[in-house]
Design an enzyme around this catalytic site. Structure first.
Site, PDB file in Angstrom:
ATOM      1  N   HIS A 105      -3.137  58.919 -22.614  1.00  0.00           N
ATOM      2  CA  HIS A 105      -2.856  58.489 -21.242  1.00  0.00           C
ATOM      3  C   HIS A 105      -3.911  57.441 -20.890  1.00  0.00           C
ATOM      4  CE1 HIS A 105      -1.519  62.768 -21.092  1.00  0.00           C
ATOM      5  NE2 HIS A 105      -0.619  62.370 -20.229  1.00  0.00           N
ATOM      6  N   ASP A 108      -7.170  58.938 -19.872  1.00  0.00           N
ATOM      7  CA  ASP A 108      -7.934  59.695 -20.884  1.00  0.00           C
ATOM      8  C   ASP A 108      -8.967  58.805 -21.538  1.00  0.00           C
ATOM      9  OD1 ASP A 108      -5.886  61.583 -20.669  1.00  0.00           O
ATOM     10  OD2 ASP A 108      -4.904  60.933 -22.524  1.00  0.00           O
ATOM     11  N   GLU A 272       9.164  68.791 -26.238  1.00  0.00           N
ATOM     12  CA  GLU A 272       7.956  69.610 -26.448  1.00  0.00           C
ATOM     13  C   GLU A 272       8.348  71.079 -26.560  1.00  0.00           C
ATOM     14  OE1 GLU A 272       4.476  68.452 -24.375  1.00  0.00           O
ATOM     15  OE2 GLU A 272       3.807  70.514 -24.073  1.00  0.00           O
ATOM     16  N   HIS A 275       7.718  73.307 -23.566  1.00  0.00           N
ATOM     17  CA  HIS A 275       8.578  72.981 -22.429  1.00  0.00           C
ATOM     18  C   HIS A 275       9.965  73.571 -22.643  1.00  0.00           C
ATOM     19  CE1 HIS A 275       6.034  69.114 -21.485  1.00  0.00           C
ATOM     20  NE2 HIS A 275       5.317  70.220 -21.489  1.00  0.00           N
ATOM     21  N   ASP A 300       6.647  66.601 -29.172  1.00  0.00           N
ATOM     22  CA  ASP A 300       5.307  67.046 -28.817  1.00  0.00           C
ATOM     23  C   ASP A 300       5.135  68.429 -29.428  1.00  0.00           C
ATOM     24  OD1 ASP A 300       4.311  64.838 -27.633  1.00  0.00           O
ATOM     25  OD2 ASP A 300       4.096  65.682 -25.618  1.00  0.00           O
ATOM     26  N   ASP A 313       0.190  75.405 -24.426  1.00  0.00           N
ATOM     27  CA  ASP A 313      -0.125  74.300 -25.349  1.00  0.00           C
ATOM     28  C   ASP A 313      -0.916  74.738 -26.570  1.00  0.00           C
ATOM     29  OD1 ASP A 313       1.181  72.271 -23.974  1.00  0.00           O
ATOM     30  OD2 ASP A 313      -0.559  71.760 -22.755  1.00  0.00           O
ATOM     31  N   ASP A 343       0.466  67.829 -29.126  1.00  0.00           N
ATOM     32  CA  ASP A 343       0.138  68.005 -27.706  1.00  0.00           C
ATOM     33  C   ASP A 343      -0.287  69.469 -27.535  1.00  0.00           C
ATOM     34  OD1 ASP A 343      -0.145  67.835 -25.031  1.00  0.00           O
ATOM     35  OD2 ASP A 343       1.921  67.273 -24.573  1.00  0.00           O
TER      36      ASP A 343
HETATM   37  C1  XUL Z   1       2.271  68.117 -20.002  1.00  0.00           C
HETATM   38  C2  XUL Z   1       2.547  67.250 -21.168  1.00  0.00           C
HETATM   39  C3  XUL Z   1       1.923  65.899 -21.129  1.00  0.00           C
HETATM   40  C4  XUL Z   1       2.783  64.814 -21.684  1.00  0.00           C
HETATM   41  C5  XUL Z   1       2.213  63.436 -21.547  1.00  0.00           C
HETATM   42  O1  XUL Z   1       2.872  69.360 -20.088  1.00  0.00           O
HETATM   43  O2  XUL Z   1       3.195  67.653 -22.105  1.00  0.00           O
HETATM   44  O3  XUL Z   1       0.712  65.965 -21.794  1.00  0.00           O
HETATM   45  O4  XUL Z   1       3.052  65.025 -23.037  1.00  0.00           O
HETATM   46  O5  XUL Z   1       1.974  63.095 -20.230  1.00  0.00           O
HETATM   47 CO    CO Z   2       3.767  66.758 -23.888  1.00  0.00          CO
END
Ligand code: XUL
Ligand code: CO
Length: 444
Positions: A105, A108, A272, A275, A300, A313, A343
């Site tokens: 990001h 970051d 992800e 998610h 991710d 995560d 991630d």
């Molecule tokens: C948050 C997430 C973020 C995105 C990038 O849950 O996954 O880190 O991957 O903004």
């Molecule tokens: Co992510």
């Protein structure tokens, strides 16, 4: 890592591949980056990427206490020199862990300033350093993104903020983040709508907020064209956290959103694992839904804890889950410009720099093993053959006429009444297939 400053930040050598029986905890067992499969190295197939935010900015804080992780490289005379030194450590890590890519990001890698102009200057200084490090090491950028969720100005969303001034600020920030991603040769750009959702409908115009989000993404598409950025755009669905309800809840609602607003040609999905499970789906389900529409983009790579309802995560070492995911990814033809971006973050008590190695070695080995197992399953053809056979009645005759729209309700009623009668039942063979999968997973 850069020529001048070559102090070693990690007391760990470049991770060797030693094969499945190696007792060395700092060696790969399944990920041999140099192994050639179908004319490409495993490193090229896997396209592993390190997430800067977790591995180099995460300090292990949680809502009950501050960070536990203190890195020796977090030192310097000012914020920019600290950022550069940290980046040297990061690139040393990328090389030693054999990851060909990284992701970040904007905030970051460089500190946010008092004004947008100052933030942009900070970013430029650190991006110039990143460019040198990329050149020196050969490590490339998988995707860049902007942090539109930490600063208080985004507390009620960025593109979906009720205040147009905040929308404008977010647009300016993303414009710059896209430009530096382009400058670093990024293969993609990700939109994760951190606070693009709502807490309560009592104060929210849902329809208008979704329209604003779509407008924002169209502006991004236009800007990419104007600067010549050819990387892949991704949206990254997540059902909740930090907001109670996020607009891109899961892949299915994301597809509806993209199609509604004419964006489906411009964005794919960055899926992800954690998610997916927060949305009540499996990882493989989300991959299949995206792939079914040709919209599978990138991954991710992480895992949640199914006993907890939030985004933990964690590094994923569940070879069974990953093999199923890999099967769907390989059937879809792979990830193209995407990759597997870790991630994932260390647990709060995992405070040593070596823990970063153990975590990534475990994740990379699990993915590499899953990749190889999924390839074996596909080349044996038993599983895919079973599924093809299950639907074979649609390959000709009656089924083909249904699929091609030749028959309607009247004709089908007539056929059942006069010719077909009652269908014969066939077993779905779930347990047989689960046993078959386990045979592959245990080397059979
Ligand atoms: C948050 C997430 C973020 C995105 C990038 O849950 O996954 O880190 O991957 O903004
Ligand atoms: Co992510």
């Amino acid at each position: 890592m850069s020529k001048k400053s070559s102090p070693t930040h990690f007391n760990v050598p470049r991770i060797p591949f030693e094969g499945p029986r190696s007792p060395n905890p700092l060696a790969f067992r399944h990920y041999d980056p140099a192994e050639v499969i179908d004319g490409r190295t495993l490193k090229e197939h896997m396209r592993f990427s390190i997430a800067y935010w977790h591995s180099f900015r995460g300090v292990g804080g949680d809502p009950f206490g501050p960070g536990t992780i203190r890195r020796p490289w977090e030192a310097g005379k000012d914020a920019i020199s600290v950022a550069k030194r940290r980046m040297d450590a990061a690139f040393e890590f990328f090389v030693k862990i054999e990851a060909p890519f990284w992701c970040f990001h904007d905030r970051d890698i460089a500190p946010e300033g008092a004004t947008l102009a100052e933030s942009n200057r900070n970013l430029d200084a650190v991006v110039a350093h990143a460019k040198q490090l990329q050149k020196a090491t050969g490590v490339r950028l998988l995707w860049g993104t902007a942090n539109l969720f930490s600063n208080p100005r985004y507390m009620c969303g960025a593109a979906t903020n009720p205040d147009a001034h905040v929308f404008a600020y977010a647009a300016a920030q993303v414009k710059k983040a896209m430009e530096v991603t382009h400058e670093l040769g990024g293969d993609g750009y990700t939109f994760w709508g951190g606070r693009e959702g709502y807490e309560t409908l009592l104060n929210t115009d849902l329809k208008r907020e979704q329209e604003h989000l779509a407008r924002f993404l169209h502006m991004a598409v236009d800007h990419a064209k104007s600067i010549g950025f050819k990387g892949q755009f991704y949206i990254e669905p997540k059902p909740k956290e930090p907001t109670k309800h996020q607009y891109d809840f899961d892949v299915a609602s994301g597809i509806a959103f993209l199609r509604t607003f004419g964006l489906e040609k411009h964005l794919k999905f960055n899926i992800e694992t954690n998610h997916a499970t927060l949305a009540g789906h499996t990882f493989q389900h989300e991959i299949e839904v995206a792939a079914s529409q040709g919209l599978l983009g990138s991954i991710d790579a992480n895992a949640g804890d199914l006993l907890l309802g939030w985004d933990t995560d964690q590094f994923n070492t569940d070879v069974k889950e990953l093999t199923l995911a890999m099967l769907s990814i390989l059937k879809a033809g792979g990830l193209g410009k995407g990759g597997f971006n870790f991630d994932a973050k260390l647990r709060r008590p995992s405070i040593d720099p070596e823990d970063l190695f153990y975590a990534h070695i475990g994740g990379m080995d699990a993915y590499a093993l899953a990749f190889k197992t999924a390839r074996r399953i596909l080349s044996d053809g038993h599983l895919t053959g079973f599924v093809a056979e299950r639907y074979a009645s649609y390959d000709s005759g009656l089924g083909r006429d249904i699929e091609t729209g030749k028959l309607g309700f009247r004709e089908l009623e007539k056929l059942v009444l006069t010719k077909l009668g009652e269908p014969a039942l066939r077993s779905g063979r779930q347990e047989y297939l689960e046993n078959l999968l386990n045979r592959y997973l245990t080397g059979g």
